[in-house]
Design a protein around this motif. Structure first.
Motif, PDB file in Angstrom:
ATOM      1  N   LEU A   1       0.835  -1.213   0.000  1.00  0.00           N
ATOM      2  CA  LEU A   1       0.000   0.000   0.000  1.00  0.00           C
ATOM      3  C   LEU A   1       0.860   1.250   0.000  1.00  0.00           C
ATOM      4  O   LEU A   1       0.533   2.244  -0.673  1.00  0.00           O
ATOM      5  CB  LEU A   1      -0.945  -0.002   1.198  1.00  0.00           C
ATOM      6  N   ALA A   2       1.968   1.230   0.741  1.00  0.00           N
ATOM      7  CA  ALA A   2       2.869   2.385   0.789  1.00  0.00           C
ATOM      8  C   ALA A   2       3.469   2.649  -0.588  1.00  0.00           C
ATOM      9  O   ALA A   2       3.520   3.794  -1.052  1.00  0.00           O
ATOM     10  CB  ALA A   2       3.967   2.146   1.824  1.00  0.00           C
ATOM     11  N   ARG A   3       3.884   1.599  -1.254  1.00  0.00           N
ATOM     12  CA  ARG A   3       4.442   1.764  -2.609  1.00  0.00           C
ATOM     13  C   ARG A   3       3.372   2.254  -3.576  1.00  0.00           C
ATOM     14  O   ARG A   3       3.640   3.092  -4.447  1.00  0.00           O
ATOM     15  CB  ARG A   3       5.040   0.445  -3.085  1.00  0.00           C
ATOM     16  N   ASN A   4       2.159   1.720  -3.447  1.00  0.00           N
ATOM     17  CA  ASN A   4       1.064   2.184  -4.308  1.00  0.00           C
ATOM     18  C   ASN A   4       0.782   3.671  -4.096  1.00  0.00           C
ATOM     19  O   ASN A   4       0.519   4.397  -5.055  1.00  0.00           O
ATOM     20  CB  ASN A   4      -0.212   1.378  -4.045  1.00  0.00           C
ATOM     21  N   ALA A   5       0.807   4.101  -2.843  1.00  0.00           N
ATOM     22  CA  ALA A   5       0.550   5.516  -2.546  1.00  0.00           C
ATOM     23  C   ALA A   5       1.618   6.403  -3.179  1.00  0.00           C
ATOM     24  O   ALA A   5       1.306   7.434  -3.784  1.00  0.00           O
ATOM     25  CB  ALA A   5       0.495   5.743  -1.033  1.00  0.00           C
ATOM     26  N   LEU A   6       2.885   6.005  -3.065  1.00  0.00           N
ATOM     27  CA  LEU A   6       3.960   6.804  -3.646  1.00  0.00           C
ATOM     28  C   LEU A   6       3.884   6.796  -5.172  1.00  0.00           C
ATOM     29  O   LEU A   6       4.120   7.830  -5.817  1.00  0.00           O
ATOM     30  CB  LEU A   6       5.319   6.286  -3.173  1.00  0.00           C
ATOM     31  N   THR A   7       3.526   5.651  -5.729  1.00  0.00           N
ATOM     32  CA  THR A   7       3.362   5.557  -7.181  1.00  0.00           C
ATOM     33  C   THR A   7       2.235   6.468  -7.656  1.00  0.00           C
ATOM     34  O   THR A   7       2.373   7.166  -8.674  1.00  0.00           O
ATOM     35  CB  THR A   7       3.089   4.093  -7.591  1.00  0.00           C
ATOM     36  N   GLU A   8       1.140   6.492  -6.932  1.00  0.00           N
ATOM     37  CA  GLU A   8       0.013   7.378  -7.273  1.00  0.00           C
ATOM     38  C   GLU A   8       0.443   8.833  -7.223  1.00  0.00           C
ATOM     39  O   GLU A   8       0.116   9.615  -8.101  1.00  0.00           O
ATOM     40  CB  GLU A   8      -1.157   7.125  -6.321  1.00  0.00           C
ATOM     41  N   TRP A   9       1.184   9.204  -6.184  1.00  0.00           N
ATOM     42  CA  TRP A   9       1.650  10.588  -6.027  1.00  0.00           C
ATOM     43  C   TRP A   9       2.560  10.977  -7.186  1.00  0.00           C
ATOM     44  O   TRP A   9       2.355  12.012  -7.827  1.00  0.00           O
ATOM     45  CB  TRP A   9       2.365  10.719  -4.683  1.00  0.00           C
ATOM     46  N   GLN A  10       3.562  10.144  -7.465  1.00  0.00           N
ATOM     47  CA  GLN A  10       4.513  10.484  -8.520  1.00  0.00           C
ATOM     48  C   GLN A  10       3.863  10.465  -9.902  1.00  0.00           C
ATOM     49  O   GLN A  10       4.132  11.328 -10.732  1.00  0.00           O
ATOM     50  CB  GLN A  10       5.722   9.538  -8.467  1.00  0.00           C
TER      51      GLN A  10
ATOM     52  N   HIS B   1       1.851  17.654 -14.418  1.00  0.00           N
ATOM     53  CA  HIS B   1       2.885  18.519 -14.997  1.00  0.00           C
ATOM     54  C   HIS B   1       2.815  18.494 -16.523  1.00  0.00           C
ATOM     55  O   HIS B   1       2.861  19.535 -17.169  1.00  0.00           O
ATOM     56  CB  HIS B   1       4.268  18.083 -14.510  1.00  0.00           C
ATOM     57  N   GLY B   2       2.693  17.299 -17.073  1.00  0.00           N
ATOM     58  CA  GLY B   2       2.634  17.178 -18.529  1.00  0.00           C
ATOM     59  C   GLY B   2       1.431  17.875 -19.128  1.00  0.00           C
ATOM     60  O   GLY B   2       1.524  18.526 -20.173  1.00  0.00           O
ATOM     61  N   LEU B   3       0.292  17.764 -18.456  1.00  0.00           N
ATOM     62  CA  LEU B   3      -0.942  18.374 -18.959  1.00  0.00           C
ATOM     63  C   LEU B   3      -1.150  19.798 -18.452  1.00  0.00           C
ATOM     64  O   LEU B   3      -2.084  20.470 -18.880  1.00  0.00           O
ATOM     65  CB  LEU B   3      -2.140  17.514 -18.551  1.00  0.00           C
ATOM     66  N   LYS B   4      -0.299  20.219 -17.506  1.00  0.00           N
ATOM     67  CA  LYS B   4      -0.447  21.529 -16.847  1.00  0.00           C
ATOM     68  C   LYS B   4      -1.852  21.657 -16.261  1.00  0.00           C
ATOM     69  O   LYS B   4      -2.517  22.677 -16.390  1.00  0.00           O
ATOM     70  CB  LYS B   4      -0.144  22.689 -17.806  1.00  0.00           C
ATOM     71  N   ASP B   5      -2.279  20.585 -15.589  1.00  0.00           N
ATOM     72  CA  ASP B   5      -3.638  20.525 -15.044  1.00  0.00           C
ATOM     73  C   ASP B   5      -3.592  20.123 -13.569  1.00  0.00           C
ATOM     74  O   ASP B   5      -3.404  18.949 -13.249  1.00  0.00           O
ATOM     75  CB  ASP B   5      -4.461  19.515 -15.844  1.00  0.00           C
ATOM     76  N   PRO B   6      -3.775  21.081 -12.659  1.00  0.00           N
ATOM     77  CA  PRO B   6      -3.702  20.765 -11.233  1.00  0.00           C
ATOM     78  C   PRO B   6      -4.790  19.807 -10.751  1.00  0.00           C
ATOM     79  O   PRO B   6      -4.607  19.132  -9.745  1.00  0.00           O
ATOM     80  CB  PRO B   6      -3.819  22.122 -10.541  1.00  0.00           C
ATOM     81  N   THR B   7      -5.890  19.728 -11.476  1.00  0.00           N
ATOM     82  CA  THR B   7      -6.949  18.815 -11.021  1.00  0.00           C
ATOM     83  C   THR B   7      -6.493  17.360 -11.084  1.00  0.00           C
ATOM     84  O   THR B   7      -6.951  16.539 -10.293  1.00  0.00           O
ATOM     85  CB  THR B   7      -8.257  18.987 -11.834  1.00  0.00           C
ATOM     86  N   VAL B   8      -5.596  17.044 -12.001  1.00  0.00           N
ATOM     87  CA  VAL B   8      -5.074  15.679 -12.102  1.00  0.00           C
ATOM     88  C   VAL B   8      -4.363  15.300 -10.802  1.00  0.00           C
ATOM     89  O   VAL B   8      -4.581  14.214 -10.256  1.00  0.00           O
ATOM     90  CB  VAL B   8      -4.116  15.540 -13.311  1.00  0.00           C
ATOM     91  N   LEU B   9      -3.535  16.199 -10.279  1.00  0.00           N
ATOM     92  CA  LEU B   9      -2.808  15.908  -9.049  1.00  0.00           C
ATOM     93  C   LEU B   9      -3.748  15.948  -7.845  1.00  0.00           C
ATOM     94  O   LEU B   9      -3.620  15.125  -6.934  1.00  0.00           O
ATOM     95  CB  LEU B   9      -1.642  16.875  -8.861  1.00  0.00           C
ATOM     96  N   ALA B  10      -4.710  16.842  -7.855  1.00  0.00           N
ATOM     97  CA  ALA B  10      -5.692  16.879  -6.765  1.00  0.00           C
ATOM     98  C   ALA B  10      -6.463  15.557  -6.705  1.00  0.00           C
ATOM     99  O   ALA B  10      -6.719  15.023  -5.616  1.00  0.00           O
ATOM    100  CB  ALA B  10      -6.649  18.055  -6.950  1.00  0.00           C
ATOM    101  N   GLU B  11      -6.812  15.008  -7.861  1.00  0.00           N
ATOM    102  CA  GLU B  11      -7.487  13.707  -7.904  1.00  0.00           C
ATOM    103  C   GLU B  11      -6.586  12.605  -7.362  1.00  0.00           C
ATOM    104  O   GLU B  11      -7.044  11.699  -6.669  1.00  0.00           O
ATOM    105  CB  GLU B  11      -7.906  13.380  -9.344  1.00  0.00           C
TER     106      GLU B  11
ATOM    107  N   PHE C   1      -4.319  12.942  -5.041  1.00  0.00           N
ATOM    108  CA  PHE C   1      -4.311  13.046  -3.582  1.00  0.00           C
ATOM    109  C   PHE C   1      -5.580  12.449  -2.977  1.00  0.00           C
ATOM    110  O   PHE C   1      -5.522  11.804  -1.924  1.00  0.00           O
ATOM    111  CB  PHE C   1      -4.119  14.497  -3.129  1.00  0.00           C
ATOM    112  N   ARG C   2      -6.701  12.612  -3.629  1.00  0.00           N
ATOM    113  CA  ARG C   2      -7.939  12.002  -3.122  1.00  0.00           C
ATOM    114  C   ARG C   2      -7.846  10.471  -3.177  1.00  0.00           C
ATOM    115  O   ARG C   2      -8.275   9.784  -2.252  1.00  0.00           O
ATOM    116  CB  ARG C   2      -9.155  12.518  -3.891  1.00  0.00           C
ATOM    117  N   ARG C   3      -7.255   9.946  -4.240  1.00  0.00           N
ATOM    118  CA  ARG C   3      -7.086   8.491  -4.336  1.00  0.00           C
ATOM    119  C   ARG C   3      -6.112   7.986  -3.270  1.00  0.00           C
ATOM    120  O   ARG C   3      -6.319   6.926  -2.676  1.00  0.00           O
ATOM    121  CB  ARG C   3      -6.623   8.087  -5.739  1.00  0.00           C
ATOM    122  N   ILE C   4      -5.065   8.748  -3.008  1.00  0.00           N
ATOM    123  CA  ILE C   4      -4.109   8.359  -1.961  1.00  0.00           C
ATOM    124  C   ILE C   4      -4.805   8.337  -0.609  1.00  0.00           C
ATOM    125  O   ILE C   4      -4.621   7.397   0.171  1.00  0.00           O
ATOM    126  CB  ILE C   4      -2.898   9.324  -1.941  1.00  0.00           C
ATOM    127  N   GLU C   5      -5.605   9.340  -0.334  1.00  0.00           N
ATOM    128  CA  GLU C   5      -6.347   9.375   0.934  1.00  0.00           C
ATOM    129  C   GLU C   5      -7.240   8.148   1.074  1.00  0.00           C
ATOM    130  O   GLU C   5      -7.256   7.509   2.121  1.00  0.00           O
ATOM    131  CB  GLU C   5      -7.187  10.651   1.038  1.00  0.00           C
TER     132      GLU C   5
END
Length: 192
Positions: free
Chosen positions: A150-159, A166-176, A178-182
């Protein structure tokens, strides 16, 4: 001696910013000298090469990760709250990660050829995060092997979230992400 350490720290901080924003390969020692306000010839008093500067930057990554994890550990004894605090801390850098990517991941990739020692040192930041998440999940009753996965999955999701945002220049992608990590960390099954 304090003044020497201050100049060394200024050089490392300047290098870290330039490596992150414009890339390790294209950043010259002259660029670092200009950004730091320290004459180019004086850099060699502190660092023999750009690869040595990369090691200093990698040390910053590890130190900052250790400080963050220590602050979280001191803030609360409940493992689930500690994990929530970690996600909140990581989310604080959302804007800069969308703009520039992850400095740790970029450092690992960029340092690998010229300074493999620095790349390995930078990767220790990820190991620290995985270890922290795994321990806290274990403290909440999850089997060690499951907690590590689970720890590795969480880090993989974050990265992965950082890279795609970053590639899409879309902050909602990263916000999503973080919700999946939670959800991953907060509703992880316990061993009951």
């Amino acid at each position: 001696m304090a003044k020497q350490n201050e100049k060394r720290d200024i050089l490392i901080a300047s290098a870290a910013g330039l490596f992150w924003h414009q890339g390790y390969a294209v950043t010259s020692l002259a660029d670092i000298a200009a950004a730091s306000g320290i004459p180019l010839g004086n850099i060699y008093y502190y660092f023999k090469s750009k690869a040595e500067l990369a090691r200093g930057v990698a040390d910053i990554f590890v130190a900052e990760t250790e400080i963050m994890l220590a602050e979280i550990t001191e803030a609360n004894q409940n493992p689930r709250i500690r994990l929530q605090l970690l996600v909140e801390k990581l989310a604080q850098s959302l804007k800069s990660r969308v703009e520039h990517g992850c400095p740790i991941a970029l450092g690992i990739r960029d340092f690998r050829h010229e300074s493999p020692e620095a790349a390995g040192r930078a990767a220790e930041s990820f190991s620290l995060l995985i270890g922290f998440i795994g321990r806290e999940l274990g403290r909440s009753g999850i089997r060690p092997s499951t907690a590590l996965g689970l720890a590795r999955n969480a880090l993989t999701e974050w990265q992965g979230g950082i890279m795609l945002a970053h590639g899409l220049k879309d902050p909602t992608v990263l916000a999503e992400s973080f919700r999946r990590i939670e959800r991953l960390l907060m509703v992880a099954p316990s061993r009951t």
